[in-house]
Scaffold this active site. Structure first.
Site, mmCIF file in Angstrom:
data_model
loop_
_atom_site.group_PDB
_atom_site.id
_atom_site.type_symbol
_atom_site.label_atom_id
_atom_site.label_comp_id
_atom_site.label_asym_id
_atom_site.label_seq_id
_atom_site.Cartn_x
_atom_site.Cartn_y
_atom_site.Cartn_z
ATOM 1 N N LYS A 191 0.852 -1.187 0.000
ATOM 2 C CA LYS A 191 0.000 0.000 0.000
ATOM 3 C C LYS A 191 0.886 1.235 0.000
ATOM 4 O O LYS A 191 1.605 1.503 0.962
ATOM 5 C CB LYS A 191 -0.924 0.012 1.221
ATOM 6 C CG LYS A 191 -1.891 1.198 1.246
ATOM 7 C CD LYS A 191 -2.817 1.107 2.447
ATOM 8 C CE LYS A 191 -3.780 2.280 2.506
ATOM 9 N NZ LYS A 191 -4.667 2.210 3.685
ATOM 10 N N LYS B 33 -2.122 -1.804 -3.781
ATOM 11 C CA LYS B 33 -2.959 -0.603 -3.786
ATOM 12 C C LYS B 33 -2.078 0.644 -3.864
ATOM 13 O O LYS B 33 -1.147 0.765 -3.075
ATOM 14 C CB LYS B 33 -3.803 -0.567 -2.503
ATOM 15 C CG LYS B 33 -4.736 0.625 -2.379
ATOM 16 C CD LYS B 33 -5.469 0.611 -1.036
ATOM 17 C CE LYS B 33 -6.369 1.834 -0.917
ATOM 18 N NZ LYS B 33 -7.025 1.929 0.401
#
Length: 327
Positions: A199, A252
């Site tokens: 992330k 992500k």
């Protein structure tokens, strides 16, 4: 040696839509898609999110209706984010039995049963008054280990409310191990963990912070989310999460990190998710609204690229819409 022109004519297989469908290497299926949904406590009707046209903060009832529609379209899963009426420094609403996420999970579990996969985002930013993903010390630092205790408690509460999967997104060191231990100790050994293992500290999250009302009140999240300049540490994060008990891993954002997604897919033998985040959605919607892009083609192309790069499942706000078209 392969044949050369004029014997070799690759265009033969591109001549018609039917030929292109038949020879496509990458295919999307509704079951590959996961719909992110926001539910807000204390509202009487859905609240539009200005930076994400077509996406809303749901009431409990509108959430149930939209979830039914997603399942009927064939969407493979739903990931839930909550917006509580009251926030505090430790995110007390995150693990409260009557917290908005737990209440909504019980609603959906009762309504949908095993017809879809209920995933609960597991973090603190949605529930804290300072908007950070962890416990903040008096000096303004994020206390990693104190945060793990909160994550463990939230995981147990979400599992008890009906989550089949918990998805820790805070990027704290050791978060998967702490959550796995807590779940197993509480008798939830069958609840899966989808780690937000990769992330990045991305500018593409801007609209989400409006949707979840979780913009940090000071500083940013770069001290715990990954540096966009780095790639090798992504695999390290993935392997750490797998060693701690993650069942699936996520990359992500998706669109700007397809190279990372490919590296992760090639390196692991567990399901890999990718999140087409709020900023990616907002850019498509804005460009389409201005007539700069063909909306439908851009949506399908962007999702196909994510699938082609290696995602087994895609979290996207287009999930229901696209599932209907694919179905």
């Amino acid at each position: 040696m392969s044949a050369q022109f004029p014997v070799a004519r690759p265009r033969r297989l591109r001549r018609t839509p039917a030929l292109r469908r038949l020879t496509a290497e990458t295919r999307l299926h509704p079951a590959d898609l996961v719909l992110p949904m926001f539910v807000k406590e204390g509202i009487d009707e859905p609240q539009p999110i200005s930076s994400m046209p077509g996406v809303v903060q749901h009431t409990r009832e509108s959430l149930r209706k939209a979830a039914h529609e997603a399942v009927e379209a064939g969407v493979g899963g739903i990931i839930l984010f909550g917006v509580p009426a009251v926030k505090d420094a430790v995110g007390s609403a995150g693990d409260a039995s009557d917290g908005i996420v737990q209440v909504a999970l019980r609603d959906l579990a009762a309504d949908l049963g095993d017809s879809t996969v209920l995933i609960a985002d597991l973090c603190l930013d949605e529930f804290t008054d300072h908007g950070h993903c962890g416990i903040v010390t008096p000096s303004g630092e994020i206390d990693n280990d104190a945060t793990l205790e909160r994550y463990a408690s939230i995981a147990v509460a979400q599992a008890a409310a009906g989550a089949a999967v918990v998805a820790p997104s805070g990027m704290m060191d050791g978060q998967v191990g702490a959550i796995r231990s807590a779940l197993d100790s509480a008798g939830h050994e069958n609840v899966s963990i989808l780690g937000y293992s990769v992330k990045y500290a991305s500018a593409f999250y801007g609209p989400f912070r409006e949707a979840a009302e979780c913009a940090p009140t000071f500083g940013d999240r770069a001290a715990y989310q990954q540096d966009p300049a780095n790639a090798d540490e992504s695999l390290r994060e993935v392997f750490l999460d797998l060693d701690e008990g993650a069942d699936m891993v996520m990359v992500k954002p998706a669109g700007a990190y397809l190279d990372i997604l490919r590296r992760v897919r090639d390196a692991v033998d567990v399901p890999v998710a990718a999140y087409q985040v709020s900023g990616e959605y907002a850019m498509i919607e804005a460009a389409a609204a201005n007539g700069w892009l063909d909306r439908d083609r851009t949506i399908m192309e962007s999702l196909t690229a994510i699938r082609r790069a290696g995602a087994d499942m895609i979290l996207t706000y287009y999930a229901t819409e696209v599932a209907r078209k694919l179905g």
